[in-house]
Write a protein that holds these residues in place. Sequence first.
Motif, short mmCIF file in Angstrom:
data_model
loop_
_atom_site.label_atom_id
_atom_site.label_comp_id
_atom_site.label_asym_id
_atom_site.label_seq_id
_atom_site.Cartn_x
_atom_site.Cartn_y
_atom_site.Cartn_z
N PRO A 111 -8.67 13.05 7.08
CA PRO A 111 -7.28 13.12 6.53
C PRO A 111 -6.56 14.16 7.28
CG PRO A 111 -8.58 12.64 4.62
CD PRO A 111 -9.23 13.33 5.82
N SER A 134 -3.31 4.39 0.06
CA SER A 134 -4.12 4.71 -1.40
C SER A 134 -5.38 4.12 -1.40
CB SER A 134 -2.97 4.39 -2.21
OG SER A 134 -1.97 5.20 -2.21
N ARG A 135 -5.43 2.65 -1.01
CA ARG A 135 -6.67 1.72 -0.79
C ARG A 135 -7.81 2.72 -0.33
NH1 ARG A 135 -4.84 -3.08 -2.80
NH2 ARG A 135 -2.66 -3.32 -2.61
N HIS A 136 -7.44 3.67 0.88
CA HIS A 136 -8.38 4.14 1.50
C HIS A 136 -8.64 5.34 0.67
CE1 HIS A 136 -7.41 2.14 5.79
NE2 HIS A 136 -7.88 1.38 4.90
N TRP A 137 -7.79 6.13 0.33
CA TRP A 137 -8.05 7.45 -0.54
C TRP A 137 -8.91 6.76 -1.65
CZ3 TRP A 137 -7.60 11.85 1.00
CH2 TRP A 137 -6.55 12.44 1.93
N HIS A 138 -8.73 5.63 -2.52
CA HIS A 138 -9.55 5.24 -3.35
C HIS A 138 -11.10 5.27 -3.33
CE1 HIS A 138 -10.80 3.12 -6.96
NE2 HIS A 138 -11.52 2.22 -6.18
N ARG A 139 -11.44 4.71 -1.95
CA ARG A 139 -12.80 4.56 -1.63
C ARG A 139 -13.29 6.07 -1.05
NH1 ARG A 139 -10.99 0.01 0.99
NH2 ARG A 139 -11.31 -1.90 -0.22
N PHE A 140 -12.26 6.72 -0.46
CA PHE A 140 -12.50 7.96 0.14
C PHE A 140 -12.96 8.89 -0.94
CE2 PHE A 140 -11.23 12.33 1.16
CZ PHE A 140 -11.87 12.42 2.64
N GLU A 141 -12.29 8.87 -1.91
CA GLU A 141 -12.66 9.89 -3.19
C GLU A 141 -14.01 9.60 -3.74
OE1 GLU A 141 -8.66 9.79 -5.47
OE2 GLU A 141 -9.29 11.89 -5.47
N LYS A 142 -14.20 8.37 -3.65
CA LYS A 142 -15.38 7.85 -4.59
C LYS A 142 -16.63 8.31 -3.76
CE LYS A 142 -15.93 5.45 -7.87
NZ LYS A 142 -16.24 5.95 -9.07
N ALA A 143 -16.48 8.12 -2.26
CA ALA A 143 -17.36 8.55 -1.34
C ALA A 143 -17.61 10.14 -1.28
CB ALA A 143 -17.18 8.01 0.02
N THR A 151 -16.16 13.86 7.20
CA THR A 151 -15.35 13.10 6.24
C THR A 151 -14.18 13.83 5.54
OG1 THR A 151 -17.64 11.80 5.76
CG2 THR A 151 -15.59 11.16 4.38
N ASP A 184 0.69 -1.08 0.32
CA ASP A 184 -0.10 -0.29 0.11
C ASP A 184 0.96 1.31 -0.01
OD1 ASP A 184 -2.17 1.60 0.24
OD2 ASP A 184 -3.20 0.44 1.61
N VAL A 185 0.22 2.08 -0.46
CA VAL A 185 1.21 3.55 -0.46
C VAL A 185 0.33 4.53 0.32
CG1 VAL A 185 1.94 5.27 -1.92
CG2 VAL A 185 2.07 3.23 -2.78
N MET A 228 -18.17 3.71 3.60
CA MET A 228 -16.44 4.09 2.96
C MET A 228 -15.79 3.84 4.37
SD MET A 228 -14.13 6.27 3.52
CE MET A 228 -14.93 8.08 3.68
N PHE A 229 -16.06 4.17 5.49
CA PHE A 229 -15.38 3.83 6.54
C PHE A 229 -15.16 2.48 6.87
CE2 PHE A 229 -15.70 8.37 7.66
CZ PHE A 229 -14.32 8.72 7.61
N LEU A 270 -18.54 0.61 -3.65
CA LEU A 270 -19.20 1.46 -2.81
C LEU A 270 -20.25 1.88 -3.44
CD1 LEU A 270 -19.17 3.04 -0.16
CD2 LEU A 270 -17.80 4.70 -0.99
N LEU A 329 -19.64 10.95 -4.38
CA LEU A 329 -21.13 10.54 -4.19
C LEU A 329 -21.72 11.25 -3.44
CD1 LEU A 329 -20.66 6.81 -3.77
CD2 LEU A 329 -21.90 7.96 -5.56
N THR A 361 -14.07 0.29 -6.49
CA THR A 361 -14.78 -0.20 -5.18
C THR A 361 -16.27 -0.34 -5.49
OG1 THR A 361 -15.56 0.85 -3.16
CG2 THR A 361 -14.89 2.19 -4.66
N MET A 388 -11.14 14.16 -4.49
CA MET A 388 -10.90 15.61 -4.49
C MET A 388 -10.63 16.02 -5.70
SD MET A 388 -9.13 15.69 -0.72
CE MET A 388 -9.92 15.03 0.58
N ALA A 412 -22.97 6.42 2.15
CA ALA A 412 -21.60 6.76 1.41
C ALA A 412 -20.57 6.78 2.37
CB ALA A 412 -21.93 7.95 0.70
N ASN A 436 -13.20 0.43 4.41
CA ASN A 436 -11.60 0.84 4.78
C ASN A 436 -11.18 0.40 6.21
OD1 ASN A 436 -11.28 1.89 2.52
ND2 ASN A 436 -11.50 4.48 3.51
#
Lengths: 209, 479
Positions: free
Chosen positions: B200, B229-238, B196, A53-54, A149-150, A74, B241, A72, B1, A145, A153
């Motif tokens: 970050p 980055s996996r979190h950011w991916h869902r975060f950006e989608k959320a 939300t 992960d990054v 999402m949380f 989502l 939305l 995702t 974002m 949403a 994650n």
Amino acid sequence: MTTLAPTHPETTPHASDADAPSRPFAVLAEFDTVEGVLHATQAAYDAGYRKMDVHTPFPIHGIDDALGVKPTILPWIVLAMGLTGMALGLVMTSYTMGFVESPIPGVPTVLEPYPYLISGKPLWSLAAYIPVIFELTIMFSAYTAVFAMFFLNKLPMLYNPLFNSDLMKRATDDRFVLAIEAADRNFDEQSTAAFLKDKGALSTDLVSY
Amino acid sequence: MASITPGYDVTLEDPHRNTGDDPTRRAPLVLGGQGFRDITDKAAAVALNWPALWWWAFFLPSVAFAGLFFSLIGYLFATGVGVWGNNQPAAWGFPIINFVFWVGIGHAGTLISAILFLFRQNWRTAINRFAEAMTIFAVVCAGIFPGIHVGRPWLAFWLFPYPNQMAMWPQFRSPLLWDVFAVSTYASVSLLFWYTGMVPDIATLRDRTKNRIAKVAYGIMSFGWTGSSRHWHRFEKAYLLLAALCTPLVLSVHSVVSFDFAVAQMPGWHTTFFPPYFVAGAIYGGFAMVLTLAVPCRHLLGFRDIITERHIENCCKVMLGTGMIVTYAYTAELFFAWYSGHHYERSIFLFRLGGPYWWGFWLLILLNCLIPQIMWIKKCRLNPWTIMIAAMAVNAGMWFERYVIVVTSLANDFVPSSWDQFNPTWVDLWMFAGSFGLFCTNFLLFLKFLPTVAIAEVKTVTPEAHGHGGHHDAATEGH
């Protein structure tokens, strides 16, 4: 146990635990540019690493492809819950206001409908229910949403070994941290760290549970 | 974002000015050649240091006024709604005026955070956080007024549909009930949206603070955010939305507020024109409040290179634009009244122009339609004092607009025998002042303890965030 990083890993209860000697969790490598971390991530993916992960201070473009992140689900969850909210609103308004007596036999008194007979207006007046149905649709979708999402994650997370590394302190600031987990089948403490160094990491760090 | 368009023009003549009008040169949004760390330092400094003197100078009176507000609510509960000036026929006095005023202010925050996000207006990143905070705190003030106006506030939960021993359900055909749903959805969804987006940045504060208590508090509040980055991916989608959901939501909220009026049969209220007119007015008043807060904040908090002159200028332009819509609405309203040929409709508008509330009407024309016209001049859009004059005029003007709408129609309905003058009492006036105290208290606490600027988002609009060179082109395919 909190999400906070103990400053000295050796003072953590895990490290001092006799029957759990510091089991490696991941190798972290820090980069100071977007290009650098993208390049290294792509190289790590090409070298066969998958459990990685990054960690970045802001979302960077192109990282999803470099990491092989799949889209995702989502939006589908949100759509489903939005439709649920809409159905709930439609049923609630239609049932509570649209009937003089409940069509369901034996319904408890607290769930009986309550018709308002006002100036001959039809009991089931859908147009007037739309604002409520609309708001419930939005409410269900928006709550979903955020919470889904949380949930996806796995946050809130009470303990994350990553925070045992000081490198993570700058992952929310100005550094880009590539973490390759020990669970990856290609992982090896020395060679993975050497690989990351070779790809331009400013420094690497081995974190333990 | 929102960060899709690199290529900011960084060859400015003056590195601290980005207000050029050349459309071929993309103005940079962060000035002073700042790196990621500089942005973190600047944005986190307020939250991590002991508050400045000016903060206390604003905070203490604000708390005093907030205290006054709650004391007066206590007085109201103990005595009854008779302490207010509203009585038949003007049963909706200050509480409803203040409700519409405050809920309207909130709309600019959502416009900035949701609608400008969908339109990929990257300049929103510097101001969206505190505009959203403004939304939340304005809606808090807005929610209190109808809550205490219901007469028996301890039974306010009757507004919500729940199975009860009276076997009663709310009247879902009533605009007042629509309001309950619209405002409660709006308040809670705005809160989620705001929080939300902040997670970050709270994580950034968590990783920077030296204070043990702050570290634990920010640690809990940031849920263990790692910037994955996996979190950011869902975060950006959320986030996308949420923006897409908030856009129709914000338009619906003030439309529903306007239905409170438009669905009623009162002359001066009963028009299909109200929803767009109210939404434009809400955004107008909201942007005035955004400017009222942003102009001092950027000076006092040292955000001049993050909230740049261009941001302020853009807000001024939006304010001017919505102001023109509102001016058009006032004119159209008069035209409709005349063109309808409806006796009562015509009378109420003549009454607004020349009746006992004439000062309110002409004041709103002066404050909402005339004074903000100075925003056409670029010099005025760049001078903090002229901006504040225009914004303050609109803040006051939008309140008078609601005063005129609420009071004139109610005080003079169809039957002259029921006409009466509306006169606010001291409780009305101090409660309104007190609500500003509550708003400012909340806002100042936000400035002190939370990330005032969307730290992560601002970093995405710097040139460094987009990378240079072509070696990751393969990775960005499909973007």
